[in-house]
Design a protein around this motif. Structure first.
Motif, PDB file in Angstrom:
ATOM      1  N   GLU A 198       0.855  -1.182   0.000  1.00 59.44           N
ATOM      2  CA  GLU A 198       0.000   0.000   0.000  1.00 59.44           C
ATOM      3  C   GLU A 198       0.897   1.239   0.000  1.00 59.44           C
ATOM      4  O   GLU A 198       2.022   1.195   0.487  1.00 59.44           O
ATOM      5  CB  GLU A 198      -0.860   0.063   1.260  1.00 59.44           C
ATOM      6  CG  GLU A 198      -1.783  -1.114   1.448  1.00 59.44           C
ATOM      7  CD  GLU A 198      -2.503  -1.054   2.781  1.00 59.44           C
ATOM      8  OE1 GLU A 198      -3.739  -1.090   2.770  1.00 59.44           O
ATOM      9  OE2 GLU A 198      -1.825  -0.964   3.820  1.00 59.44           O
ATOM     10  N   CYS A 228       1.149  -1.513  -5.689  1.00 58.13           N
ATOM     11  CA  CYS A 228       0.287  -1.210  -4.538  1.00 58.13           C
ATOM     12  C   CYS A 228      -1.173  -1.412  -4.911  1.00 58.13           C
ATOM     13  O   CYS A 228      -1.592  -1.121  -6.034  1.00 58.13           O
ATOM     14  CB  CYS A 228       0.492   0.236  -4.078  1.00 58.13           C
ATOM     15  SG  CYS A 228       2.140   0.581  -3.435  1.00 58.13           S
ATOM     16  N   GLY A 244      -3.637  -0.319  -2.604  1.00 56.97           N
ATOM     17  CA  GLY A 244      -4.387   0.698  -1.884  1.00 56.97           C
ATOM     18  C   GLY A 244      -3.490   1.863  -1.526  1.00 56.97           C
ATOM     19  O   GLY A 244      -2.258   1.801  -1.665  1.00 56.97           O
TER      20      GLY A 244
END
Length: 155
Positions: free
Chosen positions: A71, A105, A107
């Motif tokens: 993330e 990623c 998020g």
């Protein structure tokens, strides 16, 4: 200022970050800029006016936990007061999201104060969900908070 009057790209020169100190919470030092730019997984994008003057920035850190996909943590976002409400912050966040996607990623997340209406509005406008239940815990001075029993690792 319309989007064609500025562009977004990565910061690579510590001197450019020092010159953009007014965008940050505190003055940027050459040492701090060099250290940030050298750290793997740390990203800083600048919005630059036509004359190459920085008018905004966003910084992010790729985070990974063993049981989660990577993330992007949006560390900080800042736009020069004279350039606010013109799409600079949204463009910076979009550029960071593209960088995050290119790095695998799934998020992106951040935190801000409940009273920061401008930031919350910007985040919502880009599809973010504001989790009103979360609480951030901060230790600003580790030595003071944990006492002298905390021994820094030798370097």
């Amino acid at each position: 200022m319309v989007a064609t009057e500025w562009n977004i790209g990565p910061a690579a020169d510590p001197a450019e970050l020092v010159a953009a100190s007014g965008l940050f919470d505190n003055p940027v030092t050459a040492q701090g800029a060099r250290a940030f730019l050298a750290m793997p997984g740390h990203h800083l994008l600048l919005a630059r006016a036509g004359d190459r003057t920085a008018v905004g920035f966003v910084s992010g850190v790729v985070m990974r936990h063993p049981d989660k996909e990577p993330e992007m943590f949006v560390y900080e976002l800042g736009v020069d007061e004279a350039h606010r409400r013109r799409g600079v912050a949204a463009a910076l966040l979009r550029a960071l999201a593209l960088e995050a996607l290119s790095l695998g990623c799934t998020g992106m997340w951040t935190g801000t104060e409940r009273a920061n209406a401008a930031a919350l509005a910007a985040y919502r406008s880009l599809g973010a969900t504001v989790d009103a239940q979360s609480v951030f815990i901060v230790w600003d001075d580790l030595a003071r908070c944990f006492g002298h029993g905390v021994v820094p690792p030798s370097r």
